[in-house]
Design a protein around this motif. Structure first.
Motif, mmCIF file in Angstrom:
data_model
loop_
_atom_site.group_PDB
_atom_site.id
_atom_site.type_symbol
_atom_site.label_atom_id
_atom_site.label_comp_id
_atom_site.label_asym_id
_atom_site.label_seq_id
_atom_site.Cartn_x
_atom_site.Cartn_y
_atom_site.Cartn_z
ATOM 1 N N UNK A 49 -0.441 7.558 8.395
ATOM 2 C CA UNK A 49 0.127 6.220 8.171
ATOM 3 C C UNK A 49 1.320 6.342 7.227
ATOM 4 N N UNK A 50 2.532 6.190 7.755
ATOM 5 C CA UNK A 50 3.726 6.369 6.930
ATOM 6 C C UNK A 50 3.840 5.328 5.828
ATOM 7 N N UNK A 51 3.369 4.120 6.085
ATOM 8 C CA UNK A 51 3.411 3.081 5.044
ATOM 9 C C UNK A 51 2.497 3.466 3.888
ATOM 10 N N UNK A 52 1.309 3.980 4.226
ATOM 11 C CA UNK A 52 0.390 4.411 3.177
ATOM 12 C C UNK A 52 0.965 5.608 2.425
ATOM 13 N N UNK A 53 1.653 6.496 3.132
ATOM 14 C CA UNK A 53 2.271 7.663 2.485
ATOM 15 C C UNK A 53 3.266 7.208 1.426
ATOM 16 N N UNK A 59 2.774 4.943 -5.887
ATOM 17 C CA UNK A 59 1.747 4.429 -6.774
ATOM 18 C C UNK A 59 0.506 5.299 -6.835
ATOM 19 N N UNK A 60 0.673 6.540 -7.236
ATOM 20 C CA UNK A 60 -0.461 7.448 -7.308
ATOM 21 C C UNK A 60 -1.539 6.911 -8.248
ATOM 22 N N UNK A 61 -1.120 6.353 -9.345
ATOM 23 C CA UNK A 61 -2.075 5.817 -10.325
ATOM 24 C C UNK A 61 -2.948 4.738 -9.694
#
Length: 92
Positions: A49-53, A59-61
């Protein structure tokens, strides 16, 4: 006494001479399996999922918090390292 028994005894003697590892190393090592599993799932979702990527990178945090992992500075640093490793492993 067999040669292997002597080697094990000698190895034990040598290991006792080493200083104990820092406590942070022990706690980081204990966290790695759970963190790696959570990050593996995040990486798999990001690949599909490119949007999730894009969200994960930005926003890793927040992504860690949603996975139930408190995003401390040390965990964020470990997460970035694990994500790089997982990404590189998947390229090979």
């Amino acid at each position: 006494m067999s040669e292997s028994a002597w080697n094990e005894e000698r190895l034990g003697q040598l290991l006792r001479l080493l200083r104990p590892v820092p406590g942070d190393w022990v706690s980081a090592a204990a966290e790695l399996p759970r963190l790696r599993a959570a990050l593996g799932g995040l990486v798999a979702r990001a690949e599909a999922d490119t949007a999730f990527h894009a969200e994960l990178i930005a926003g890793l945090e927040a992504a860690l918090a949603r996975e139930g992992i408190q995003p401390t500075p040390r965990r964020l640093e470990l997460s970035r390292k694990v994500l790089r490793t997982l990404r590189d492993e998947r390229r090979d």
